[in-house]
Scaffold this active site. Sequence first.
Site, PDB file in Angstrom:
ATOM      1  N   ASN A   1      40.614   9.851   8.141  1.00 34.09           N
ATOM      2  CA  ASN A   1      40.463   8.385   8.733  1.00 34.09           C
ATOM      3  C   ASN A   1      40.222   7.544   7.584  1.00 34.09           C
ATOM      4  O   ASN A   1      39.054   7.770   6.944  1.00 34.09           O
ATOM      5  CB  ASN A   1      39.224   8.457   9.672  1.00 34.09           C
ATOM      6  CG  ASN A   1      38.784   7.358  10.265  1.00 34.09           C
ATOM      7  OD1 ASN A   1      39.407   6.213  10.002  1.00 34.09           O
ATOM      8  ND2 ASN A   1      37.699   7.492  11.239  1.00 34.09           N
TER       9      ASN A   1
ATOM     10  N   LYS B   1      37.325   9.054   5.398  1.00 34.51           N
ATOM     11  CA  LYS B   1      36.748  10.196   5.922  1.00 34.51           C
ATOM     12  C   LYS B   1      37.721  11.261   6.269  1.00 34.51           C
ATOM     13  O   LYS B   1      38.786  10.996   6.612  1.00 34.51           O
ATOM     14  CB  LYS B   1      35.901   9.697   7.272  1.00 34.51           C
ATOM     15  CG  LYS B   1      34.722   8.779   7.388  1.00 34.51           C
ATOM     16  CD  LYS B   1      33.967   8.894   8.614  1.00 34.51           C
ATOM     17  CE  LYS B   1      33.374   7.539   8.753  1.00 34.51           C
ATOM     18  NZ  LYS B   1      33.512   6.975  10.187  1.00 34.51           N
TER      19      LYS B   1
ATOM     20  N   ARG C   1      44.230   9.102  11.758  1.00 33.40           N
ATOM     21  CA  ARG C   1      43.995   7.891  12.698  1.00 33.40           C
ATOM     22  C   ARG C   1      44.555   6.691  11.995  1.00 33.40           C
ATOM     23  O   ARG C   1      44.287   6.427  10.891  1.00 33.40           O
ATOM     24  CB  ARG C   1      42.418   7.637  12.645  1.00 33.40           C
ATOM     25  CG  ARG C   1      42.000   6.766  13.607  1.00 33.40           C
ATOM     26  CD  ARG C   1      40.498   6.463  13.162  1.00 33.40           C
ATOM     27  NE  ARG C   1      40.202   5.422  14.195  1.00 33.40           N
ATOM     28  CZ  ARG C   1      39.076   4.598  13.798  1.00 33.40           C
ATOM     29  NH1 ARG C   1      38.442   4.412  12.876  1.00 33.40           N
ATOM     30  NH2 ARG C   1      38.929   3.434  14.850  1.00 33.40           N
TER      31      ARG C   1
ATOM     32  N   HIS D   1      39.292   2.694  20.276  1.00 33.00           N
ATOM     33  CA  HIS D   1      38.573   3.651  20.417  1.00 33.00           C
ATOM     34  C   HIS D   1      39.337   4.567  21.530  1.00 33.00           C
ATOM     35  O   HIS D   1      38.362   5.491  22.224  1.00 33.00           O
ATOM     36  CB  HIS D   1      37.186   3.424  20.979  1.00 33.00           C
ATOM     37  CG  HIS D   1      36.199   2.584  20.254  1.00 33.00           C
ATOM     38  ND1 HIS D   1      35.416   1.558  20.447  1.00 33.00           N
ATOM     39  CD2 HIS D   1      35.989   2.941  18.941  1.00 33.00           C
ATOM     40  CE1 HIS D   1      34.644   1.254  19.619  1.00 33.00           C
ATOM     41  NE2 HIS D   1      34.879   1.877  18.426  1.00 33.00           N
TER      42      HIS D   1
ATOM     43  N   ARG E   1      29.085  -7.306  15.724  1.00 32.71           N
ATOM     44  CA  ARG E   1      30.203  -8.202  16.431  1.00 32.71           C
ATOM     45  C   ARG E   1      29.810  -8.638  17.664  1.00 32.71           C
ATOM     46  O   ARG E   1      28.845  -8.336  18.519  1.00 32.71           O
ATOM     47  CB  ARG E   1      31.336  -7.177  16.649  1.00 32.71           C
ATOM     48  CG  ARG E   1      32.117  -6.983  15.557  1.00 32.71           C
ATOM     49  CD  ARG E   1      33.539  -6.044  15.687  1.00 32.71           C
ATOM     50  NE  ARG E   1      33.369  -4.919  15.000  1.00 32.71           N
ATOM     51  CZ  ARG E   1      33.861  -3.725  15.568  1.00 32.71           C
ATOM     52  NH1 ARG E   1      34.608  -3.577  16.516  1.00 32.71           N
ATOM     53  NH2 ARG E   1      33.816  -2.681  14.363  1.00 32.71           N
TER      54      ARG E   1
ATOM     55  N   ASP F   1      20.812  -1.420  13.755  1.00 34.71           N
ATOM     56  CA  ASP F   1      20.480   0.098  14.116  1.00 34.71           C
ATOM     57  C   ASP F   1      19.496   0.113  15.679  1.00 34.71           C
ATOM     58  O   ASP F   1      18.264  -0.335  15.470  1.00 34.71           O
ATOM     59  CB  ASP F   1      19.884   0.804  12.908  1.00 34.71           C
ATOM     60  CG  ASP F   1      20.135   2.085  13.055  1.00 34.71           C
ATOM     61  OD1 ASP F   1      19.627   2.668  14.126  1.00 34.71           O
ATOM     62  OD2 ASP F   1      20.674   2.927  12.231  1.00 34.71           O
ATOM     63  N   PHE F   2      20.081   1.013  16.643  1.00 34.44           N
ATOM     64  CA  PHE F   2      19.273   1.029  17.836  1.00 34.44           C
ATOM     65  C   PHE F   2      18.067   1.691  17.514  1.00 34.44           C
ATOM     66  O   PHE F   2      17.079   1.535  18.196  1.00 34.44           O
ATOM     67  CB  PHE F   2      20.205   1.499  18.901  1.00 34.44           C
ATOM     68  CG  PHE F   2      20.898   0.443  19.427  1.00 34.44           C
ATOM     69  CD1 PHE F   2      21.970  -0.028  18.697  1.00 34.44           C
ATOM     70  CD2 PHE F   2      20.761  -0.156  20.627  1.00 34.44           C
ATOM     71  CE1 PHE F   2      22.915  -1.025  19.396  1.00 34.44           C
ATOM     72  CE2 PHE F   2      21.401  -0.985  21.225  1.00 34.44           C
ATOM     73  CZ  PHE F   2      22.497  -1.796  20.560  1.00 34.44           C
TER      74      PHE F   2
ATOM     75  N   GLY G   1      27.379   6.983  18.715  1.00 30.03           N
ATOM     76  CA  GLY G   1      25.942   7.086  18.446  1.00 30.03           C
ATOM     77  C   GLY G   1      24.816   6.559  19.066  1.00 30.03           C
ATOM     78  O   GLY G   1      23.690   7.180  19.528  1.00 30.03           O
TER      79      GLY G   1
ATOM     80  N   GLY H   1      25.238   5.561  22.419  1.00 30.58           N
ATOM     81  CA  GLY H   1      25.470   6.308  23.735  1.00 30.58           C
ATOM     82  C   GLY H   1      24.998   7.704  23.776  1.00 30.58           C
ATOM     83  O   GLY H   1      24.296   7.937  24.953  1.00 30.58           O
ATOM     84  N   GLU H   2      24.908   8.479  22.753  1.00 35.87           N
ATOM     85  CA  GLU H   2      24.542   9.757  22.809  1.00 35.87           C
ATOM     86  C   GLU H   2      23.101  10.003  22.544  1.00 35.87           C
ATOM     87  O   GLU H   2      22.482  11.088  22.943  1.00 35.87           O
ATOM     88  CB  GLU H   2      25.337  10.562  21.680  1.00 35.87           C
ATOM     89  CG  GLU H   2      26.836  10.780  21.814  1.00 35.87           C
ATOM     90  CD  GLU H   2      27.820  11.349  20.805  1.00 35.87           C
ATOM     91  OE1 GLU H   2      27.129  12.045  19.919  1.00 35.87           O
ATOM     92  OE2 GLU H   2      28.849  11.069  20.765  1.00 35.87           O
TER      93      GLU H   2
ATOM     94  N   GLU I   1      36.225  12.646  17.965  1.00 32.04           N
ATOM     95  CA  GLU I   1      37.475  11.958  17.557  1.00 32.04           C
ATOM     96  C   GLU I   1      38.391  12.871  16.764  1.00 32.04           C
ATOM     97  O   GLU I   1      39.653  12.868  16.860  1.00 32.04           O
ATOM     98  CB  GLU I   1      37.459  10.615  17.004  1.00 32.04           C
ATOM     99  CG  GLU I   1      37.026   9.559  18.087  1.00 32.04           C
ATOM    100  CD  GLU I   1      36.422   8.271  17.739  1.00 32.04           C
ATOM    101  OE1 GLU I   1      35.171   8.207  16.910  1.00 32.04           O
ATOM    102  OE2 GLU I   1      37.011   7.115  17.628  1.00 32.04           O
TER     103      GLU I   1
HETATM  104  P1  ADP Z   1      30.385   3.909  14.190  1.00 32.39           P
HETATM  105  O1  ADP Z   1      31.408   5.230  14.268  1.00 32.39           O
HETATM  106  O2  ADP Z   1      31.065   2.757  15.247  1.00 32.39           O
HETATM  107  O3  ADP Z   1      30.253   3.667  12.896  1.00 32.39           O
HETATM  108  P2  ADP Z   1      28.486   5.582  15.540  1.00 32.39           P
HETATM  109  O4  ADP Z   1      28.909   6.127  16.762  1.00 32.39           O
HETATM  110  O5  ADP Z   1      28.183   6.724  14.559  1.00 32.39           O
HETATM  111  O6  ADP Z   1      29.162   4.301  14.889  1.00 32.39           O
HETATM  112  O7  ADP Z   1      27.099   4.927  15.693  1.00 32.39           O
HETATM  113  C1  ADP Z   1      26.132   4.528  15.016  1.00 32.39           C
HETATM  114  C2  ADP Z   1      24.943   3.875  15.701  1.00 32.39           C
HETATM  115  O8  ADP Z   1      24.311   4.794  16.549  1.00 32.39           O
HETATM  116  C3  ADP Z   1      23.653   3.325  14.805  1.00 32.39           C
HETATM  117  O9  ADP Z   1      24.047   2.271  14.300  1.00 32.39           O
HETATM  118  C4  ADP Z   1      22.617   3.485  15.506  1.00 32.39           C
HETATM  119  O10 ADP Z   1      22.416   2.127  15.969  1.00 32.39           O
HETATM  120  C5  ADP Z   1      22.941   4.540  16.655  1.00 32.39           C
HETATM  121  N1  ADP Z   1      22.143   5.782  16.486  1.00 32.39           N
HETATM  122  C6  ADP Z   1      22.445   6.619  15.772  1.00 32.39           C
HETATM  123  N2  ADP Z   1      21.426   7.567  15.993  1.00 32.39           N
HETATM  124  C7  ADP Z   1      20.324   7.088  16.753  1.00 32.39           C
HETATM  125  C8  ADP Z   1      19.211   7.580  17.517  1.00 32.39           C
HETATM  126  N3  ADP Z   1      18.669   8.566  17.155  1.00 32.39           N
HETATM  127  N4  ADP Z   1      18.611   6.770  18.161  1.00 32.39           N
HETATM  128  C9  ADP Z   1      19.244   5.492  18.765  1.00 32.39           C
HETATM  129  N5  ADP Z   1      20.355   5.032  18.119  1.00 32.39           N
HETATM  130  C10 ADP Z   1      21.263   5.983  17.285  1.00 32.39           C
END
Ligand code: ADP
Length: 397
Positions: free
Chosen positions: A7, A14, A91, A180, A241, A284-285, A332, A334-335, A385
């Site tokens: 990727n 990556k 990718r 995606h 974004r 960052d969430f 990130g 969603g999971e 992915e």
């Molecule tokens: P991408 O692949 O688009 O760079 P990811 O799918 O890896 O992003 O998602 C990254 C984001 O997931 C981080 O910026 C953060 O906001 C969120 N994240 C990761 N771990 C956690 C967690 N434990 N709790 C809440 N949010 C998280």
Amino acid sequence: MNILVINCGSSSLKYQVINSDTEQCIAKGLCERIGIDGSQITYAPAGGEKEVTVTPMPDHTEAIRLVLEALTNEKTGVVKSLDEIGAVGHRVVHGGEKFASSTLITDEVMAAIEECNDLAPLHNPANIIGINACKALMPGTPMVAVFDTAFHQTMPEEAYMYGLPYEYYKKYKIRRYGFHGTSHSYVSKRAAEVLGKKYEDLKIIVCHLGNGASISAVKNGKCVDTSMGLTPLEGLIMGTRSGDIDPAIMEFIAHKENKSIDDIMTILNKKSGVLGLSDNLSSDFRDLEQGHNNGDVNATRTLKTYCYRVAKYIGSYVAAMNGVDVICFTAGVGENASLVRRMVCEYLGYLGVTIDAEANGRRGEDIAISTPDSKTTVMVIPTNEELAIARETVRLV
Ligand code: ADP
């Protein structure tokens, strides 16, 4: 067979090696700051020590050479020689209207990918550089391109057209493409598998909430709509974004702040989203959740606005598909962000959604987080992915 999955970004790369028989990742890592001072390679063999080496990488060919060297290293490598890598899966971000599925890379395919450069000027040229670097170092190894846009090519015209002069579609192919796709495809299929139902019988909404975020409607195994558009800027509010805005805001800010169109694009891509909306608290969430729990109004406003947008898109896709059976959260946010899932699902009473708080608190599993009597099933499906790219690569070679 071992598949190398690449990727490639403009200054990063990556990689993962996946054994296609066991579907396990046997090594993975990352090259950063390619072509910039202080470049470094991270290499992590499965079950072994992660190594970070700072070393010059003037270009992507050098980065890939270092990756191959790490993979075949006598002490820490995972393969004896490059002969043990059967194929490479790349990718590729934009396949335009040309690619509705993955494809074996030939000279004609390379030319067609290049023709899509205009549509993804930041991404496709980097993907092409990565492919060429691999071709130079592994001549004779088959290579496959897996497109971010391909899964969405089944969208009907009414979902992909914009209300713009039609000549722009005819001249420049301006339309919704969506991104995606590999993740939306993997997650929707996996959801059907976990539920023991036929993919073709289900109406599924996938919320891919990562740094970039998009949502898709998958009806009877085909994507019928998705939130990202010509570029990955449209749709949900993302890490940095903006997602959907009134397009006239661009002119308004440009006049007020004396900014160029390029400045505005930087603001919309890099300074907006939850970062901008939280008044620069964080993209960052984890920080937003913590802020919200500590009563920070910037964090609370951001989370509420973010979740409202996701819920609104879910509603529109329920309308587009005339119903929904399964809603999946992945990537990130969603999971991992159970608070975000809970806040989104609070809007879904009209779908008969009830959430099991204990299941919603778990991590890293393919799991239903709705209760057994919930009218619509809500799931968390960790995306993969790289595995999806490896599977496509094996299928084609
Ligand atoms: P991408 O692949 O688009 O760079 P990811 O799918 O890896 O992003 O998602 C990254 C984001 O997931 C981080 O910026 C953060 O906001 C969120 N994240 C990761 N771990 C956690 C967690 N434990 N709790 C809440 N949010 C998280």
